[in-house]
Design an enzyme around this catalytic site. Structure first.
Site, PDB file in Angstrom:
ATOM      1  N   HIS A 154      -1.875  10.305  -0.736  1.00 60.65           N
ATOM      2  CA  HIS A 154      -1.901   9.086  -1.541  1.00 60.65           C
ATOM      3  C   HIS A 154      -1.706   9.360  -3.031  1.00 60.65           C
ATOM      4  O   HIS A 154      -1.282   8.485  -3.773  1.00 60.65           O
ATOM      5  CB  HIS A 154      -3.287   8.425  -1.410  1.00 60.65           C
TER       6      HIS A 154
ATOM      7  N   ASP B 230       3.919 -14.346  11.772  1.00 59.58           N
ATOM      8  CA  ASP B 230       2.576 -14.759  11.362  1.00 59.58           C
ATOM      9  C   ASP B 230       1.604 -13.584  11.534  1.00 59.58           C
ATOM     10  O   ASP B 230       1.128 -13.329  12.636  1.00 59.58           O
ATOM     11  CB  ASP B 230       2.170 -15.959  12.237  1.00 59.58           C
TER      12      ASP B 230
ATOM     13  N   GLU C 124       0.827  -1.227   0.000  1.00 63.71           N
ATOM     14  CA  GLU C 124       0.000   0.000   0.000  1.00 63.71           C
ATOM     15  C   GLU C 124       0.856   1.270   0.000  1.00 63.71           C
ATOM     16  O   GLU C 124       1.783   1.401   0.809  1.00 63.71           O
ATOM     17  CB  GLU C 124      -0.934  -0.021   1.223  1.00 63.71           C
TER      18      GLU C 124
ATOM     19  N   LYS D  39      -7.395  -0.777  11.489  1.00 55.13           N
ATOM     20  CA  LYS D  39      -6.769  -1.213  10.227  1.00 55.13           C
ATOM     21  C   LYS D  39      -5.539  -0.354   9.960  1.00 55.13           C
ATOM     22  O   LYS D  39      -4.502  -0.838   9.511  1.00 55.13           O
ATOM     23  CB  LYS D  39      -7.778  -1.117   9.073  1.00 55.13           C
TER      24      LYS D  39
HETATM   25  P1  NAD Z   1       9.000 -23.377  16.415  1.00 55.73           P
HETATM   26  O1  NAD Z   1       8.419 -24.610  17.025  1.00 55.73           O
HETATM   27  O2  NAD Z   1       9.567 -23.467  15.049  1.00 55.73           O
HETATM   28  O3  NAD Z   1      10.138 -22.782  17.377  1.00 55.73           O
HETATM   29  C1  NAD Z   1       9.971 -22.673  18.743  1.00 55.73           C
HETATM   30  C2  NAD Z   1      10.947 -23.599  19.422  1.00 55.73           C
HETATM   31  O4  NAD Z   1      12.270 -23.101  19.329  1.00 55.73           O
HETATM   32  C3  NAD Z   1      10.683 -23.689  20.915  1.00 55.73           C
HETATM   33  O5  NAD Z   1       9.678 -24.639  21.166  1.00 55.73           O
HETATM   34  C4  NAD Z   1      12.031 -24.100  21.466  1.00 55.73           C
HETATM   35  O6  NAD Z   1      12.184 -25.495  21.502  1.00 55.73           O
HETATM   36  C5  NAD Z   1      13.037 -23.542  20.431  1.00 55.73           C
HETATM   37  N1  NAD Z   1      13.820 -22.397  20.938  1.00 55.73           N
HETATM   38  C6  NAD Z   1      15.161 -22.260  20.839  1.00 55.73           C
HETATM   39  N2  NAD Z   1      15.558 -21.110  21.395  1.00 55.73           N
HETATM   40  C7  NAD Z   1      14.474 -20.480  21.863  1.00 55.73           C
HETATM   41  C8  NAD Z   1      14.237 -19.237  22.535  1.00 55.73           C
HETATM   42  N3  NAD Z   1      15.210 -18.392  22.833  1.00 55.73           N
HETATM   43  N4  NAD Z   1      12.953 -18.901  22.838  1.00 55.73           N
HETATM   44  C9  NAD Z   1      11.934 -19.720  22.521  1.00 55.73           C
HETATM   45  N5  NAD Z   1      12.105 -20.916  21.909  1.00 55.73           N
HETATM   46  C10 NAD Z   1      13.356 -21.292  21.569  1.00 55.73           C
HETATM   47  O7  NAD Z   1       7.970 -22.175  16.348  1.00 55.73           O
HETATM   48  P2  NAD Z   1       6.800 -21.646  17.254  1.00 55.73           P
HETATM   49  O8  NAD Z   1       7.127 -20.250  17.620  1.00 55.73           O
HETATM   50  O9  NAD Z   1       6.444 -22.582  18.363  1.00 55.73           O
HETATM   51  O10 NAD Z   1       5.581 -21.643  16.219  1.00 55.73           O
HETATM   52  C11 NAD Z   1       5.430 -20.613  15.281  1.00 55.73           C
HETATM   53  C12 NAD Z   1       4.806 -21.125  14.009  1.00 55.73           C
HETATM   54  O11 NAD Z   1       3.537 -21.752  14.270  1.00 55.73           O
HETATM   55  C13 NAD Z   1       4.499 -20.009  13.062  1.00 55.73           C
HETATM   56  O12 NAD Z   1       5.013 -20.351  11.794  1.00 55.73           O
HETATM   57  C14 NAD Z   1       2.959 -19.981  13.005  1.00 55.73           C
HETATM   58  O13 NAD Z   1       2.513 -19.535  11.742  1.00 55.73           O
HETATM   59  C15 NAD Z   1       2.623 -21.404  13.262  1.00 55.73           C
HETATM   60  N6  NAD Z   1       1.266 -21.737  13.734  1.00 55.73           N
HETATM   61  C16 NAD Z   1       0.397 -20.781  14.187  1.00 55.73           C
HETATM   62  C17 NAD Z   1      -0.846 -21.164  14.682  1.00 55.73           C
HETATM   63  C18 NAD Z   1      -1.766 -20.112  15.235  1.00 55.73           C
HETATM   64  O14 NAD Z   1      -1.372 -18.968  15.370  1.00 55.73           O
HETATM   65  N7  NAD Z   1      -3.021 -20.439  15.590  1.00 55.73           N
HETATM   66  C19 NAD Z   1      -1.205 -22.516  14.696  1.00 55.73           C
HETATM   67  C20 NAD Z   1      -0.295 -23.451  14.225  1.00 55.73           C
HETATM   68  C21 NAD Z   1       0.953 -23.063  13.769  1.00 55.73           C
END
Ligand code: NAD
Length: 419
Positions: free
Chosen positions: A374, A276, A82, A260
């Site tokens: 704009h 996300d 945008e 928004k």
């Molecule tokens: P992930 O599982 O890839 O990474 C998180 C992991 O990294 C932790 O569980 C931990 O084991 C490790 N880690 C290492 N160093 C860390 C630190 N300093 N702090 C925290 N963790 C550390 O990712 P995630 O963040 O658990 O999940 C994010 C993804 O899930 C996004 O891609 C999102 O789009 C997706 N997702 C979202 C939804 C929703 O929002 N409803 C549902 C399902 C999946």
């Protein structure tokens, strides 16, 4: 960490190479990193990120300048289609700087995981049983993620809610997980799924949904800034601003548009850092309706000096680890430009940006209107749509703006005349 100033005038007037040079110098980027700006996500990486990949989809990546947040200078990368959004944020940040920039704070990175429990005769008894197993359940949750727990995060608390629903009473168990520097969905979902069999065993019920809640109301970020009345054009402009803001505070039709505008900024940063944006959007709007009436995520009032004070408060489930944040090379690059060291710091920058964006929009709306700002970029888009290329784009766009008629048919006519 960069200790250079992000304050710069006329950044938009520089040719792209000079802008890249400025950012490279600000964030100490290597030549290789600077080259990434003009590259695309490689197809193999894309193929591992989602299903049925055909290619990649590009968005313009810009940088908002002038941001001073908690005394630190930031250049904020923004991926957005945008027009005017990046310029508006930069301009708002310039005004906020006069009175010291943005001040922010954030809670710990606490996310909520939900486990739905059905088919129970005595919900009160079942709830008590679950609570009596709280520590065992938390231990089981933490066994799922040793990395997180070893870093000091993990499941910290468990709560039980009894809900009266059209299909009868049900229980929802909430686990509260400190996900530290991750967005946390995968981490929390894994824990929820692991707890379900134990909860069924304890209660004799049947679990169904086991997933994170995007209403991340334990992971809140706040930002505040004072906008200088003189820079805004005088105290009467502050009053005009407050009249405009009042509608967003009380009317959901306006609040949706107002919010928004906030998300224009936040989403652009969220996308640029590989986060996300759907999760952030869902959390923001659910939070805006938390009291039953959908309202503004920001608040404005006048301080004793007649300056405008803006405040914003919203959930911010962002990560600098996990998800696409480390897979996408440009997300890594954008994080380096930002120089953020923790997810909370990224969340605080996002809140400041959201407030800046919101201020800029309401400021424009309560004074000249947003169309003026704009128009020149919009005119360029129309010129391109009409078939203009190279120098023709600016010539056609300039004439459209001067004539005050930014229409495709007129652009085509001007182009014909040029030919
Ligand atoms: P992930 O599982 O890839 O990474 C998180 C992991 O990294 C932790 O569980 C931990 O084991 C490790 N880690 C290492 N160093 C860390 C630190 N300093 N702090 C925290 N963790 C550390 O990712 P995630 O963040 O658990 O999940 C994010 C993804 O899930 C996004 O891609 C999102 O789009 C997706 N997702 C979202 C939804 C929703 O929002 N409803 C549902 C399902 C999946």
């Amino acid at each position: 960490m960069s200790n250079k100033s992000s304050k710069i005038s006329g950044f938009y007037k520089l040719p792209i190479e000079k802008r890249v040079e400025f950012v490279k110098d600000f964030a100490n980027l290597s030549d290789e990193e600077a080259k990434l700006f003009s590259s695309c996500l490689d197809i193999e990486t894309a193929d591992h990120m989602i299903e049925n990949v055909l290619g990649t989809f590009e968005l313009p990546l810009g940088v908002a300048v002038n941001f001073l947040i908690n005394g630190k200078d930031y250049l904020i990368p923004m991926a957005i289609e945008e027009t005017s959004v990046v310029a508006a944020a930069s301009n708002a940040a310039k005004i906020a700087r006069i009175q010291g920039g943005f001040k922010t704070e954030s809670s710990e990175s606490l996310m909520i995981g939900q486990i739905q429990l059905l088919r129970i005769d005595d919900v009160v008894d079942a709830a008590e049983k679950i609570i009596s197993y709280k520590q065992k359940l938390l231990n089981l949750a933490n066994d799922q993620d040793k990395i997180l727990t070893n870093l000091g995060g993990g499941a910290k608390d468990l709560e039980v809610r009894i809900l009266d629903t059209p299909i009868g009473k049900m229980i929802v168990v909430h686990i509260i997980v400190n996900v530290l520097d991750a967005m946390g969905a995968n981490a929390v979902n894994t824990m929820c799924e692991a707890l379900a069999p134990m909860i069924e065993e304890i209660t004799g019920g049947k679990t169904r949904l086991r997933i994170i809640s995007n209403l991340a109301d334990r992971r809140i970020v706040k930002a505040r800034a004072v906008f200088d009345k003189d820079k805004m054009g005088g105290e009467h402009v502050v009053d005009t601003f407050l009249e405009s803001y009042t509608l967003a505070a009380i009317d959901p039709y306006r609040a949706a548009t107002h919010n928004k505008g906030i998300m224009n900024g936040i989403d652009a940063l969220i996308i640029a850092t590989g986060n996300d944006f759907r999760a952030i959007e869902a959390g923001a709007h659910a939070y805006a309706a938390r009291n039953g009436n959908y309202t503004s995520l920001s608040k404005y009032y006048k301080d004793k000096n007649g300056n405008l004070v803006g405040e914003i408060e919203l959930p911010m489930a962002v990560g600098i680890i996990g998800g696409a944040a480390n897979i996408h090379p440009k997300a890594r690059l954008c994080r380096k430009i930002l120089g953020v060291k923790t997810a909370r710091e990224l969340a605080e920058v996002a809140a400041a940006l959201g407030l800046a964006q919101n201020f800029a929009a309401v400021f424009a709306l309560s004074t000249v209107g947003i169309q003026k700002g704009h128009m020149s970029l919009h005119a360029k888009n129309i010129a391109v749509m009409a078939g203009a290329i190279g120098d023709q784009i600016d010539i056609v766009a300039d004439r459209l703006v001067k004539e005050g008629k930014i229409k495709l048919d007129r652009a085509k006519e001007i182009l014909e005349e040029l030919k």
